[in-house]
Design a protein around this motif. Structure first.
Motif, PDB file in Angstrom:
ATOM      1  N   LEU A  93       9.029  36.322  -7.995  1.00  0.00           N
ATOM      2  CA  LEU A  93       8.279  35.334  -7.208  1.00  0.00           C
ATOM      3  C   LEU A  93       8.377  35.649  -5.858  1.00  0.00           C
ATOM      4  N   MET A  94       9.883  35.978  -5.434  1.00  0.00           N
ATOM      5  CA  MET A  94      10.114  36.305  -4.123  1.00  0.00           C
ATOM      6  C   MET A  94       9.543  37.429  -3.222  1.00  0.00           C
ATOM      7  N   SER A  95       9.432  38.657  -4.152  1.00  0.00           N
ATOM      8  CA  SER A  95       8.789  39.930  -3.831  1.00  0.00           C
ATOM      9  C   SER A  95       7.206  39.714  -3.748  1.00  0.00           C
ATOM     10  N   VAL A  96       6.839  39.097  -4.558  1.00  0.00           N
ATOM     11  CA  VAL A  96       5.159  38.670  -4.674  1.00  0.00           C
ATOM     12  C   VAL A  96       4.768  37.860  -3.188  1.00  0.00           C
ATOM     13  N   THR A  97       5.685  37.045  -2.849  1.00  0.00           N
ATOM     14  CA  THR A  97       5.442  36.422  -1.591  1.00  0.00           C
ATOM     15  C   THR A  97       5.610  37.168  -0.574  1.00  0.00           C
ATOM     16  N   ALA A  98       6.688  37.954  -0.542  1.00  0.00           N
ATOM     17  CA  ALA A  98       6.768  39.089   0.643  1.00  0.00           C
ATOM     18  C   ALA A  98       5.691  39.986   0.773  1.00  0.00           C
ATOM     19  N   ALA A  99       5.320  40.558  -0.443  1.00  0.00           N
ATOM     20  CA  ALA A  99       4.156  41.570  -0.591  1.00  0.00           C
ATOM     21  C   ALA A  99       2.759  40.908  -0.149  1.00  0.00           C
ATOM     22  N   VAL A 100       2.774  39.852   0.102  1.00  0.00           N
ATOM     23  CA  VAL A 100       1.295  38.919   0.595  1.00  0.00           C
ATOM     24  C   VAL A 100       1.804  38.641   2.095  1.00  0.00           C
ATOM     25  N   ILE A 101       2.889  38.252   2.530  1.00  0.00           N
ATOM     26  CA  ILE A 101       3.129  37.572   3.711  1.00  0.00           C
ATOM     27  C   ILE A 101       3.292  38.973   4.764  1.00  0.00           C
ATOM     28  N   TYR A 102       4.038  40.088   4.324  1.00  0.00           N
ATOM     29  CA  TYR A 102       4.219  40.936   5.387  1.00  0.00           C
ATOM     30  C   TYR A 102       2.934  41.663   5.777  1.00  0.00           C
ATOM     31  N   PRO A 103       1.816  41.978   4.843  1.00  0.00           N
ATOM     32  CA  PRO A 103       0.819  42.703   5.435  1.00  0.00           C
ATOM     33  C   PRO A 103      -0.249  41.768   6.158  1.00  0.00           C
TER      34      PRO A 103
END
Length: 301
Positions: A93-103
């Protein structure tokens, strides 16, 4: 000389499908935050959150690999199966959130004004962030409970849903503190109480499962969790009705987004996010209730 390495080292921790997934997690996680720290760059709360996610997941993954490879996890007073299953779901859950937020906030196709080298580093970091999410999701898929299999509670659908419910509640809390005007009415304050109560109890359920202390309780933990899940469904139903009425009905709020509302600082936006994730968590609790009646807790795995 007699070999003594076999009994002490668990090679399956790095050669099994789950072990391979964890090695990839470690590799992709290290690559992602290295690219960002070296040249990609980050700023503000969004960038800090992404860096925290990648470094935190990397550190815990290294800890899990080291413990399983050396059998040191047997010395820990926790339910290792519940711990690894819970972390894999949380990391997903955390990694998919970061994978969306950063780009979304840091990647652009043009070189101006950040420069082409920085742009390329940010694109590369975004790609590895996406790969990191995939390998964490792969671990959840590989370690999930199969029909008829005796496994740890956190590897079951109900256990995994507990992590998702707590994560969604955190999103709701983030929107609440972002000028949501939740203190305007007693009814909306009730909704905040519902979100808080369900979040705290869900975290307590996860904590008892991970620590393996459920068997030490004087009350039937399994039955209590099912009853709590039913109560949570009822509470979220009330919030799912009350929150939209007192935020979007013309008598109490605004059915449409105000035209003069600033982007990123609009209470209406926060209220909409809360409403959406209230319904999402309600659905999660309903599914959890359906599955929780079909499983039994195993605290020592």
């Amino acid at each position: 000389m007699e070999s003594t390495g076999g009994p002490y080292l668990n090679t399956a921790a790095v050669t099994s499908p789950v072990g391979t997934a964890r090695l990839l997690q470690m590799t992709f996680g290290c690559t992602t935050f290295s690219l960002v720290a070296h040249q990609g760059g980050f700023s503000a709360a969004y960038g800090t959150f992404c860096m925290f996610v990648w470094t935190f997941c990397f550190a815990v993954t290294v800890f899990i690999i080291a413990c399983e490879f050396t059998h040191l996890h047997s010395c820990l007073s926790i339910s290792w199966g519940n711990f690894t299953a819970a972390f894999a779901m949380l990391a997903t859950l955390m990694s998919v959130t970061a994978a969306v937020i950063y780009p979304l906030y840091f990647v652009q196709l043009d070189c101006y004004p950040i420069g082409c080298e920085v742009r390329d580093f940010r694109i590369a970091a975004s790609v590895f962030a996406g790969l990191l999410f995939i390998v964490y999701a792969a671990e959840v898929f590989l370690t999930r409970a199969k029909p008829g299999q005796v496994t740890s509670y956190m590897a079951t659908v109900s256990g995994l849903l507990k992590i998702v419910q707590a994560f969604v509640a955190c999103i709701i809390f983030g929107a609440l503190v972002n000028d949501s005007q939740h203190g305007k009415y007693v009814a909306t304050q009730w909704c905040v109480a519902v979100y808080s109560f369900c979040f705290v109890v869900t975290v307590v359920v996860v904590a008892f499962s991970v620590t393996g202390k459920t068997a030490l309780l004087w009350f039937p933990f399994e039955r209590t969790v099912v009853i709590y899940t039913f109560v949570a469904v009822l509470l979220y139903v009330s919030a799912a009705v009350i929150w939209p009425v007192f935020c979007f009905d013309s008598k109490y709020g605004s059915p449409r987004r105000p035209s003069l509302c600033a982007k990123g600082k609009c209470p209406w936006d926060s209220q909409l996010v809360i409403a959406i994730f209230t319904y999402a968590n309600l659905l999660l609790y309903v599914v959890d209730l359906a599955y929780s009646q079909r499983i039994r807790f195993v605290s020592h795995l």
